[in-house]
Design an enzyme around this catalytic site. Structure first.
Site, PDB file in Angstrom:
ATOM      1  N   ASP A  38      -7.334  -3.270 -11.766  1.00  0.00           N
ATOM      2  CA  ASP A  38      -7.440  -3.735 -10.386  1.00  0.00           C
ATOM      3  C   ASP A  38      -7.017  -2.624  -9.424  1.00  0.00           C
ATOM      4  OD1 ASP A  38      -7.671  -5.273  -8.143  1.00  0.00           O
ATOM      5  OD2 ASP A  38      -6.148  -6.740  -8.681  1.00  0.00           O
ATOM      6  N   ASP A  39      -7.978  -1.973  -8.794  1.00  0.00           N
ATOM      7  CA  ASP A  39      -7.738  -0.905  -7.809  1.00  0.00           C
ATOM      8  C   ASP A  39      -7.459   0.458  -8.439  1.00  0.00           C
ATOM      9  OD1 ASP A  39      -7.912  -3.004  -6.042  1.00  0.00           O
ATOM     10  OD2 ASP A  39      -5.968  -2.671  -5.094  1.00  0.00           O
ATOM     11  N   CYS A  77     -12.174  -6.826  -4.942  1.00  0.00           N
ATOM     12  CA  CYS A  77     -12.050  -7.431  -6.271  1.00  0.00           C
ATOM     13  C   CYS A  77     -12.935  -8.657  -6.504  1.00  0.00           C
ATOM     14  CB  CYS A  77     -10.599  -7.757  -6.580  1.00  0.00           C
ATOM     15  SG  CYS A  77      -9.699  -8.521  -5.240  1.00  0.00           S
ATOM     16  N   HIS A 134      -9.487 -14.668  -9.679  1.00  0.00           N
ATOM     17  CA  HIS A 134      -9.854 -14.393  -8.289  1.00  0.00           C
ATOM     18  C   HIS A 134     -11.297 -14.748  -7.942  1.00  0.00           C
ATOM     19  CE1 HIS A 134      -8.318 -11.771  -4.716  1.00  0.00           C
ATOM     20  NE2 HIS A 134      -8.663 -13.000  -4.359  1.00  0.00           N
ATOM     21  N   ASP A 265     -12.219  -2.633 -10.972  1.00  0.00           N
ATOM     22  CA  ASP A 265     -13.040  -3.493 -10.117  1.00  0.00           C
ATOM     23  C   ASP A 265     -13.426  -2.826  -8.805  1.00  0.00           C
ATOM     24  OD1 ASP A 265     -10.530  -3.522  -8.946  1.00  0.00           O
ATOM     25  OD2 ASP A 265     -10.427  -5.697  -8.695  1.00  0.00           O
ATOM     26  N   ASN A 266     -12.666  -1.828  -8.376  1.00  0.00           N
ATOM     27  CA  ASN A 266     -12.990  -1.058  -7.171  1.00  0.00           C
ATOM     28  C   ASN A 266     -12.082   0.164  -7.126  1.00  0.00           C
ATOM     29  OD1 ASN A 266     -11.480  -3.875  -5.897  1.00  0.00           O
ATOM     30  ND2 ASN A 266     -10.425  -1.929  -5.579  1.00  0.00           N
TER      31      ASN A 266
END
Length: 489
Positions: A38-39, A77, A134, A265-266
């Protein structure tokens, strides 16, 4: 191949369950372990050029597999996770923004979507999600209602609270927790237990790590291990988790028949936020919240012993929307034929087939950017850090509407060249308009749980006494941590 539409998915899954018969063909299908951070930034792990960052387990995966340099996601996300689940751009399924439970209303991934885990189940796979979801906090959107057989992770089930609970399937294990603090051991244990339980049958396991998303709370053993502060220490903790999963595959004798993917995810937050450290995008421009390359282009490593090339690199353009059709190909299931799927089967690219034609020549952020043959066009102005006010741009310039960049020669998007190549800019502008017209005709809505009856999550909540005990234990831990910190000083 099994051809599917929405009407048959549920019945096929039930048939596979009740027969209890697993064919020899199913047993030989590869397991899939999809590790989604995540990130995480392009410049945050060693094998992508990070300096002073210790990620030996992830780097080892790159030595044993193939590293891709042009893997695209959405810049936040929820959209990326929606694209992963549906094989479609998030805008097509009504989820182009992050889902905030108490801000956006009771929305989530529509139950009418045919999801990747649902499709894998029809092929005899046992499916699990460990970690972050999420994609909706209400009853219709629970992971178990979207194709996962097992869930261990985080959901906001307490009305009025932004802090999630730790949930196993439909049972609350702890309330009002911080998902980036102290959760890694439990997640690793849940994932290994799942793989152990299903080691004789194919499994599809999504390990959705909530790290390195802010706030950063590295476990005690990782504090002081990175010159990059808390952010770097959290990266070390991600590598620790990943190593334990890889070791488990070895110990269970599953390494040779398990596809392992590591990605994000990003991109990372690159503008300093309050007290938090920030990630690195490497040679890419900007990061999370933007459609610059640093926000939508992330690491992607795949290992499949005997199938995927080892210690190899590829610049083939692939994306998170391609995971559904590609994994369906591996499982022997056709993608749904009653709706538009934006992703394509990229198995030839993953296997390093140099003779195969590039299956993905265009990458689009609907209404914002379009990339084709290395040229990137901005249909909408993109501000630095996605900040509205010029005084918050730190002296940087935006990519204005109509901007054009040559990514083959300028991966950092430093030189705008629309004046030198007006015909390319105009062509990409027309292609975007054509795509947007098609998208308008073939979009699908997000799920809506406005019906009060649908808002009940049906979670087995902790007794009030247990919740109070949890709160007391957390308070004691914080006091102990403060005391230890004071003593260190």
């Amino acid at each position: 191949m099994i051809k599917l539409n929405r009407q048959f998915v549920t019945s096929l899954a039930c048939l596979a369950f009740f027969t209890g018969v697993v064919s020899l063909q199913a047993q030989q299908k590869p397991n899939i372990l999809f590790y989604l951070t995540d990130d995480l930034g392009y410049g945050d792990i060693g094998c992508y050029g990070a300096e002073g960052q210790y990620t030996p387990a992830i780097d080892q995966l790159a030595k044993e597999g193939t590293k891709f340099s042009s893997f695209y996601v959405h810049q936040r996300c929820s959209p990326s996770r929606a694209a992963f689940m549906t094989g479609s751009y998030a805008h097509r399924v009504g989820l182009p923004q992050v889902i905030y439970k108490h801000r956006e209303g009771p929305i989530g991934l529509n139950p009418s979507e045919i999801t990747l885990p649902e499709l894998m189940k029809t092929a005899g796979y046992n499916t699990a999600l460990v970690g972050k979801w999420h994609l909706g906090e209400w009853k219709p959107f629970h992971p178990l209602n979207h194709g996962y057989d097992y869930f261990y992770g985080f959901l906001k089930v307490i009305e009025g609270s932004e802090k999630p609970s730790l949930i196993e399937n439909r049972k609350e294990l702890a309330s009002k927790i911080q998902k980036t603090e102290g959760q890694a051991p439990g997640m690793v244990k849940a994932a290994i237990n799942f793989m152990t339980k299903h080691k004789k049958n194919p499994f599809f396991l999504v390990y959705s790590d909530p790290m390195p998303h802010a706030p950063y709370f590295p476990s005690e053993q990782f504090k002081g291990t990175s010159k990059r502060g808390n952010y770097g220490e959290v990266i070390h903790e991600i590598d620790w988790q990943f190593k334990h999963l890889m070791d488990a595959l070895d110990e269970l004798g599953l390494k040779e028949n398990t596809i392992v993917v590591f990605t994000s995810d990003n991109g990372p937050p690159v503008e300093r936020q309050k007290k938090y450290d920030v990630g690195l995008s490497g040679p890419l421009r900007d990061g999370k919240w933007t459609n610059f390359e640093g926000g939508v282009r992330v690491p992607f490593i795949i290992r499949w012993p005997g199938k995927v090339k080892v210690d190899a690199s590829s610049d083939a353009m692939i994306g998170i929307i391609d995971m559904l059709p590609t994994f369906c190909e591996l499982a022997g299931v056709d993608v749904p034929n009653d709706r538009v799927i934006d992703g394509v089967n990229i198995l030839p690219q993953l296997l390093g087939d140099q003779e195969s034609k590039a299956l993905r020549e265009t990458q689009i952020v609907p209404g914002a950017t379009i990339i084709h043959n290395g040229w990137k066009y901005y249909a909408k102005q993109q501000n630095p850090y996605n900040n509205k006010k010029p005084e918050d741009w730190n002296g940087l310039q935006p990519a204005k509407e109509g901007a054009l960049f040559n990514l083959k020669e300028d991966i950092g998007e430093t030189t705008e060249v629309s004046a030198q190549h007006p015909e390319i800019a105009e062509s990409l502008k027309k292609n975007m308009a054509k795509f947007m017209a098609e998208l308008k005709k073939n979009s699908r809505p997000a799920g809506d749980a406005s019906n009060l009856a649908e808002k009940n999550f049906q979670i087995e909540r902790l007794p009030a006494s247990s919740q109070a005990a949890n709160k007391s234990a957390k308070g004691s831990k914080k006091k102990k941590d403060k005391k230890n910190k004071k003593n260190k000083k």
